[in-house]
Design a protein around this motif. Sequence first.
Motif, PDB file in Angstrom:
ATOM      1  N   ALA A  19      -2.047   4.207  -8.554  1.00 45.65           N
ATOM      2  CA  ALA A  19      -3.294   4.111  -7.782  1.00 45.65           C
ATOM      3  C   ALA A  19      -3.281   2.877  -6.890  1.00 45.65           C
ATOM      4  CB  ALA A  19      -4.491   4.075  -8.728  1.00 45.65           C
ATOM      5  N   VAL A  20      -2.787   1.763  -7.408  1.00 45.97           N
ATOM      6  CA  VAL A  20      -2.693   0.538  -6.615  1.00 45.97           C
ATOM      7  C   VAL A  20      -1.730   0.728  -5.447  1.00 45.97           C
ATOM      8  CG1 VAL A  20      -1.847  -1.844  -6.633  1.00 45.97           C
ATOM      9  CG2 VAL A  20      -3.355  -1.043  -8.452  1.00 45.97           C
ATOM     10  N   GLU A  21      -0.582   1.331  -5.727  1.00 42.61           N
ATOM     11  CA  GLU A  21       0.402   1.538  -4.668  1.00 42.61           C
ATOM     12  C   GLU A  21      -0.136   2.472  -3.591  1.00 42.61           C
ATOM     13  OE1 GLU A  21       3.101   0.191  -3.831  1.00 42.61           O
ATOM     14  OE2 GLU A  21       3.624  -1.014  -5.592  1.00 42.61           O
ATOM     15  N   SER A  22      -0.948   3.436  -3.985  1.00 43.17           N
ATOM     16  CA  SER A  22      -1.562   4.338  -3.009  1.00 43.17           C
ATOM     17  C   SER A  22      -2.507   3.563  -2.089  1.00 43.17           C
ATOM     18  CB  SER A  22      -2.316   5.460  -3.729  1.00 43.17           C
ATOM     19  OG  SER A  22      -2.972   6.306  -2.799  1.00 43.17           O
ATOM     20  N   ARG A  23      -3.305   2.659  -2.676  1.00 39.47           N
ATOM     21  CA  ARG A  23      -4.197   1.834  -1.866  1.00 39.47           C
ATOM     22  C   ARG A  23      -3.413   0.918  -0.932  1.00 39.47           C
ATOM     23  NH1 ARG A  23      -8.246  -1.250  -5.760  1.00 39.47           N
ATOM     24  NH2 ARG A  23      -8.801  -2.221  -3.781  1.00 39.47           N
ATOM     25  N   ILE A  24      -2.325   0.358  -1.452  1.00 32.55           N
ATOM     26  CA  ILE A  24      -1.493  -0.513  -0.627  1.00 32.55           C
ATOM     27  C   ILE A  24      -0.932   0.255   0.560  1.00 32.55           C
ATOM     28  CG2 ILE A  24       0.685  -1.790  -0.557  1.00 32.55           C
ATOM     29  CD1 ILE A  24       0.145  -2.650  -3.450  1.00 32.55           C
TER      30      ILE A  24
END
Length: 219
Positions: free
Chosen positions: A8-13
């Motif tokens: 999820a964090v990588e998607s936001r990044i």
Amino acid sequence: MFRDRLDAVESRIEKALIRAGRKRQDVTLVAVTKTFPASAIEEAYAAGFRVFGENYVQEFEKKAPLLPELPMASFHLIGHLQSNKVRKAGDLFQAIQTVDSEKLARRLNELGKPLEVMIEVKLSDESSKHGTLPDDLSSIVDAVRNCENLTLNGLMTIPPWTEKGEDSRPFFTQLRELAVHHGLQKLSMGMSNDFDVAIEEGATHIRIGTALFGSRTKI
């Protein structure tokens, strides 16, 4: 659960990078393990993390002996550093992101150990926040650059906490402008609630804890 949060964090990044026209290698994700056990650091390391952030010297002093050898891991102090803990911080960390005075820079330099440092800049009126004021930044930049054992990488800031990441944008913009003025390349800014905006404003280091590890617990 950790892998889901990381995805999820990588998607936001990735979405923020697309909006900003930047590349993934432009941004270092600092895994903030404050209050999380040594096992959380091991799990993150196994997932590919190599840069970790800790807020308290004493806390990490207790965790460090519990860690196995982690080749290439780099530990950054991202919390306020008291002068009486300088020597211990020098033993434990490879980078100090929170240099905020000429005196602290000199004390770190006197350790005789190569250290990467950032200067923390206070851009809000919050009494709980640390950092040098923008008007005093030039003298500290000069002082650090004159320290033979310190490598000045850039600037760091912590804006007032907000649920709306957009509220942090003016602080991130100001830090970027200060870095450009002083010829500094790296910006440590943005946490779980606002790192998307920080990336859009040029962050090179984002400090992520809760979004990766979940709600904080006591060790």
